[in-house]
Design a protein around this motif. Structure first.
Motif, short mmCIF file in Angstrom:
data_model
loop_
_atom_site.label_atom_id
_atom_site.label_comp_id
_atom_site.label_asym_id
_atom_site.label_seq_id
_atom_site.Cartn_x
_atom_site.Cartn_y
_atom_site.Cartn_z
N GLY A 21 0.81 -1.21 0.00
CA GLY A 21 0.00 0.00 0.00
C GLY A 21 0.84 1.26 0.00
O GLY A 21 0.52 2.24 -0.68
N GLU A 22 1.95 1.25 0.74
CA GLU A 22 2.83 2.41 0.75
C GLU A 22 3.46 2.63 -0.62
O GLU A 22 3.59 3.78 -1.07
CB GLU A 22 3.91 2.21 1.81
CG GLU A 22 3.39 2.27 3.24
CD GLU A 22 4.47 1.96 4.25
OE1 GLU A 22 5.59 1.58 3.81
OE2 GLU A 22 4.22 2.10 5.46
N ARG A 23 3.85 1.53 -1.27
CA ARG A 23 4.42 1.69 -2.63
C ARG A 23 3.37 2.22 -3.60
O ARG A 23 3.66 3.07 -4.46
CB ARG A 23 4.97 0.34 -3.11
CG ARG A 23 6.27 -0.08 -2.44
CD ARG A 23 6.90 -1.22 -3.20
NE ARG A 23 6.09 -2.43 -3.14
CZ ARG A 23 6.20 -3.37 -2.20
NH1 ARG A 23 7.12 -3.25 -1.26
NH2 ARG A 23 5.42 -4.44 -2.22
N ALA A 24 2.12 1.75 -3.48
CA ALA A 24 1.06 2.25 -4.35
C ALA A 24 0.80 3.73 -4.10
O ALA A 24 0.61 4.52 -5.04
CB ALA A 24 -0.22 1.45 -4.15
N ILE A 25 0.82 4.13 -2.82
CA ILE A 25 0.61 5.55 -2.49
C ILE A 25 1.75 6.39 -3.05
O ILE A 25 1.54 7.48 -3.61
CB ILE A 25 0.46 5.72 -0.98
CG1 ILE A 25 -0.85 5.07 -0.50
CG2 ILE A 25 0.50 7.19 -0.60
CD1 ILE A 25 -1.02 5.09 1.00
N GLU A 30 3.79 10.17 -7.11
CA GLU A 30 4.73 10.50 -8.18
C GLU A 30 3.99 10.77 -9.49
O GLU A 30 4.34 11.68 -10.25
CB GLU A 30 5.70 9.33 -8.37
CG GLU A 30 6.77 9.58 -9.41
CD GLU A 30 7.72 10.70 -9.03
OE1 GLU A 30 8.31 11.31 -9.94
OE2 GLU A 30 7.86 10.97 -7.81
N ARG A 31 2.93 10.00 -9.76
CA ARG A 31 2.15 10.23 -10.97
C ARG A 31 1.47 11.59 -10.93
O ARG A 31 1.44 12.32 -11.93
CB ARG A 31 1.10 9.13 -11.11
CG ARG A 31 0.33 9.16 -12.43
CD ARG A 31 -0.71 8.07 -12.47
NE ARG A 31 -1.82 8.39 -11.58
CZ ARG A 31 -2.90 9.09 -11.94
NH1 ARG A 31 -3.00 9.56 -13.17
NH2 ARG A 31 -3.86 9.35 -11.09
N ARG A 32 0.95 11.97 -9.78
CA ARG A 32 0.31 13.28 -9.65
C ARG A 32 1.31 14.40 -9.82
O ARG A 32 1.01 15.44 -10.43
CB ARG A 32 -0.40 13.38 -8.29
CG ARG A 32 -1.65 12.51 -8.19
CD ARG A 32 -2.25 12.61 -6.79
NE ARG A 32 -3.46 11.81 -6.68
CZ ARG A 32 -4.68 12.24 -6.97
NH1 ARG A 32 -4.84 13.49 -7.37
NH2 ARG A 32 -5.73 11.45 -6.83
N ARG A 33 2.53 14.21 -9.28
CA ARG A 33 3.55 15.24 -9.46
C ARG A 33 3.93 15.38 -10.92
O ARG A 33 4.13 16.49 -11.44
CB ARG A 33 4.77 14.92 -8.61
CG ARG A 33 4.60 15.21 -7.13
CD ARG A 33 5.95 15.20 -6.41
NE ARG A 33 6.56 13.87 -6.44
CZ ARG A 33 6.38 12.95 -5.50
NH1 ARG A 33 5.59 13.21 -4.46
NH2 ARG A 33 6.98 11.78 -5.59
N GLY A 34 4.03 14.24 -11.63
CA GLY A 34 4.34 14.31 -13.05
C GLY A 34 3.25 15.01 -13.84
O GLY A 34 3.53 15.81 -14.74
N LEU A 35 1.98 14.70 -13.51
CA LEU A 35 0.87 15.36 -14.19
C LEU A 35 0.87 16.86 -13.91
O LEU A 35 0.64 17.68 -14.81
CB LEU A 35 -0.45 14.74 -13.76
CG LEU A 35 -0.74 13.32 -14.27
CD1 LEU A 35 -2.04 12.80 -13.67
CD2 LEU A 35 -0.82 13.29 -15.78
N GLN A 36 1.14 17.24 -12.66
CA GLN A 36 1.15 18.66 -12.33
C GLN A 36 2.29 19.39 -13.04
O GLN A 36 2.12 20.51 -13.52
CB GLN A 36 1.29 18.83 -10.81
CG GLN A 36 1.21 20.27 -10.34
CD GLN A 36 -0.14 20.91 -10.66
OE1 GLN A 36 -1.17 20.27 -10.49
NE2 GLN A 36 -0.12 22.14 -11.13
N SER A 37 3.44 18.72 -13.14
CA SER A 37 4.56 19.33 -13.88
C SER A 37 4.22 19.49 -15.35
O SER A 37 4.52 20.53 -15.97
CB SER A 37 5.81 18.46 -13.71
OG SER A 37 6.88 18.97 -14.47
#
Length: 281
Positions: A21-25, A30-37
Motif C-alpha cells: 500500500g505504501e508503494r502504491a501511495i 509520483e504520478r500526480r507530481r508528473g501530471l502537475q509538472s
C-alpha cells in the motif's frame, strides 16, 4: 500449526500488504507530481503562444481582442440545475448495465415502494469522459495522462502553424523568392518601361513636328523619370516590405539605385523613339 505461528504469519501478511500500500501511495503521488509538472509546462507554452499571437495580430493590424470567440460547447438544456448532466434521449431504452433501483420508503399502504432510479449507466456523473467534447470529437478521454498528451500534441501543432505563419509574414508579397536588390531593380525597370509607354503615346499623339518637340522632350526627360521613380518607391513601400520586418532590416527601396535607373532608362528610350521616328519619316 500453533496459535503463535498463525499470529506470526498474519503479522507478516499484514506487513507485506502495508508495504504494498505504501508503494502504491508513493507511485500515485509520483504520478500526480508528473501530471502537475506537465500541466505547468503546458500552461507556460500556451501563455507563450498567446503572446506570440498577440504580436502577430498587432503586426498585421488585427488585434486579438477583435477576433470573435468560438461558440460555447453544447451544455445542458435551459432550466437544468447546475449539476445536471445531459442524459439519453427519451426514446432510448435502458442501456447495458442499467436496471431498476429500489427506493426504500413507506408507501401508501405502509409497504416499501419500488421505483426506477438512476443505475450505473443512466447518465450519472462519470468524470471527464461523461462530458460532451468538441463538435466532431466526442467525449473527452477519462485518463488525465491521455488528455495531457492530447493537449501537448495540439500545442505542438499550434507551434508548427505559428512558425509557418511567421515565416510567411517575413516574406514580402511582391516577388517573395527574390532578393531585395533584384526586387528593387525589377520594380524600377518596370516603372520606367511603363513611363516610356506614356512617352511614346505623347510622342505619337503630339501635333508638333518631330524636329520641334521641345515641350514633349522636356516632359519626357524630366517629368516621366520622376513619376517612374515615385511610382517605384510607392510599390516597394506597399508590397516590397514584409509585414514582420525587424527594426534593423533595411527598407529595401534602394533610393539611389532607383533614381539612376529611372533617370537613364526613360530618356534613353525617348531618344530611341526619336531616332525611330526620324528613320521612318
Amino acid at each position: 500449526m500453533s496459535g503463535f505461528d498463525e499470529y506470526a504469519a498474519l503479522i507478516r501478511e499484514l506487513s507485506t500488504r502495508q508495504r504494498g500500500g505504501e508503494r502504491a501511495i508513493a507511485a500515485e503521488a509520483e504520478r500526480r507530481r508528473g501530471l502537475q509538472s506537465g500541466v505547468d509546462t503546458l500552461g507556460q507554452r500556451l501563455a507563450a503562444q498567446g503572446a506570440h499571437l498577440d504580436r502577430l495580430g498587432e503586426a498585421v493590424g488585427v488585434p486579438m481582442g477583435s477576433v470573435p470567440d468560438a461558440p460555447p460547447p453544447a451544455g445542458p438544456a435551459p432550466g437544468a440545475g447546475p449539476g445536471a448532466v445531459p442524459g439519453p434521449p427519451a426514446s432510448a431504452g435502458p442501456g447495458p448495465g442499467t436496471g431498476p433501483a429500489t427506493a426504500v420508503g413507506p408507501g401508501p399502504g405502509g409497504g416499501p415502494v419500488t421505483g426506477v432510479g438512476p443505475g450505473p449507466g443512466d447518465g450519472g456523473i462519470g468524470g471527464g469522459a461523461a462530458a460532451p467534447g468538441r463538435p466532431g470529437v466526442g467525449a473527452y478521454p477519462g485518463d488525465p495522462a491521455a488528455e495531457l498528451a492530447t493537449a501537448g500534441r495540439l500545442a505542438d501543432e499550434a507551434d508548427r502553424h505559428g512558425q509557418e505563419t511567421e515565416a510567411l509574414a517575413r516574406r514580402p508579397a511582391l516577388l517573395p523568392t527574390w532578393s531585395a536588390p533584384a526586387r528593387a531593380v525589377a520594380v524600377y525597370v518596370g516603372c520606367a518601361l511603363v513611363g516610356s509607354l506614356f512617352m511614346l503615346v505623347a510622342l505619337v499623339g503630339s501635333p508638333l513636328p518631330v524636329s520641334g518637340l521641345d515641350l514633349v522632350a522636356a516632359l519626357s526627360c524630366a517629368g516621366v523619370p520622376l513619376m517612374s521613380f515615385v511610382a517605384g518607391q510607392f510599390v516597394l513601400a506597399r508590397w516590397g516590405r514584409p509585414v514582420l520586418a525587424d527594426a534593423e532590416s533595411p527598407p529595401g527601396r534602394y533610393v539611389p539605385l532607383g533614381f539612376v535607373i529611372c533617370a537613364l532608362v526613360s530618356p534613353s528610350l525617348f531618344c530611341l523613339y526619336l531616332l525611330l521616328f526620324r528613320l521612318l519619316r
